[in-house]
Design an enzyme around this catalytic site. Sequence first.
Site, PDB file in Angstrom:
ATOM      1  N   LYS A  97       1.068  13.502 -12.550  1.00 36.62           N
ATOM      2  CA  LYS A  97       2.132  14.390 -12.966  1.00 36.62           C
ATOM      3  C   LYS A  97       2.927  13.074 -13.032  1.00 36.62           C
ATOM      4  O   LYS A  97       3.131  12.044 -12.881  1.00 36.62           O
ATOM      5  CB  LYS A  97       2.598  14.967 -11.393  1.00 36.62           C
ATOM      6  CG  LYS A  97       3.216  13.501 -10.188  1.00 36.62           C
ATOM      7  CD  LYS A  97       4.333  13.269 -10.170  1.00 36.62           C
ATOM      8  CE  LYS A  97       4.740  12.444  -8.755  1.00 36.62           C
ATOM      9  NZ  LYS A  97       5.463  12.093  -8.881  1.00 36.62           N
ATOM     10  N   ASP A 224       4.049  14.294  -1.465  1.00 39.00           N
ATOM     11  CA  ASP A 224       3.788  14.815  -3.079  1.00 39.00           C
ATOM     12  C   ASP A 224       2.489  15.790  -3.496  1.00 39.00           C
ATOM     13  O   ASP A 224       2.331  16.035  -4.436  1.00 39.00           O
ATOM     14  CB  ASP A 224       3.930  13.753  -4.301  1.00 39.00           C
ATOM     15  CG  ASP A 224       5.092  12.907  -4.542  1.00 39.00           C
ATOM     16  OD1 ASP A 224       5.903  13.554  -3.703  1.00 39.00           O
ATOM     17  OD2 ASP A 224       4.833  11.716  -5.065  1.00 39.00           O
TER      18      ASP A 224
END
Length: 413
Positions: A97, A224
């Site tokens: 990401k 995350d």
Amino acid sequence: MAALSSHLLASFSNTTRTTPLPRISSSSSTFPDGPLSSKSRIKVNDSKFGRSAICRSEPARRQVEILFNPEEKLNRLADEVDKNNMLPRLTLFSPCKINVFLRITGKRGDGFHDLASLFHVISLGDTIKFSLSPSKEEDSLSTNARGVPLDDRNLIIKALNLYRKKTGTNKFFLIHLDKKVPTGAGLGGGSSNAATALWAANQFNDSLVTEKELQKWSCEIGSDIPFFFSNGAAYCTGRGEVVQDLPQALAPNLTMVLMKPQEGCSTAERLNLGKTSSVDPLALLEKISLNGISQDVCINDLESPAFEVLPSLKKLKQRVLAAGRGQYDAVFMSGSGSTIVGIGSPDPPQFVYDEEEYNEVFISEASFLSRQENQWYAAPTSTIKAGDLVWCALWERAINVAWLSVFVLHDVW
């Protein structure tokens, strides 16, 4: 912080970008076993024949080389062994990401920081193969990457242990991690691996629990990780574990280039966070929903402290900005670093190839990626064409002739 309005969430489905892009392609990392150090750009594609690398030293010229990949042959042999022994095998893409913006909104009592960030999955990722292990005591992890722990320090093993603890199941796994995402990059590669492992374990147990349960559990081993159970784009708050999906936040055909020096950065908790931006993160989110990505919205409060630790990283960003005027919509650091992202073009500035100082910089093109409901992320498809294979043969022949000429001249001399 005010709750995200439904109007703002809905507005992301209408994000517009009308500027034509130079090329739409799937992501390819540079050499998977290490950073790119060649002076020419190399794009790697996988096929059943091995790994092919398309080398482009100039925009108008393209050269192609076929590279033998023994690991690919071993993986095919492993697939055959599993098939012959009736062992189920699951191969999953584990994408990383970027943080389009990242605001630090406060310090928590537990030592972490509250943040507000637009996370988005991109098409650079690892490949993980899972199969059931005959062992009833431990998982077995292998990888192509040096320095990656293979025991319970690895988030993949932590995720599988967490799944068994929460569900009471007793299945153990043989796992092979084909690592493409660099570590210490601010790209969340390890967190993605953990989320992928949780999803895989659930598939091997006939989807015993919901994705929402997997997402909720995952924050116990990493802040995350819950994000990767979104559709690929999310506004994340808290430590990052509070995830609000954004439908089609950014155009999938918007390309980018990732540039990561060998040096990694400390996590946010280890950086000296001084003055941060005062911009409302919801205002940034709304501006992106209306106008797309621009330099003024790509604010990362971790950049300045990271640049203090790594002055060379600040220099790289400044040089990319100066050399890439008109080439990129925005240039920024992702997460806690040390990856510099250039949005709007898949190509780095020429100085990255020309100067010895940047020989060891990892370079990869990428694009934004999302996933379908109840499915995991799909790996980008190969873009190698039949014409490229013709170039392969011609270029290989030219190289052989050139080397033969060198040997003949050497003997004559």
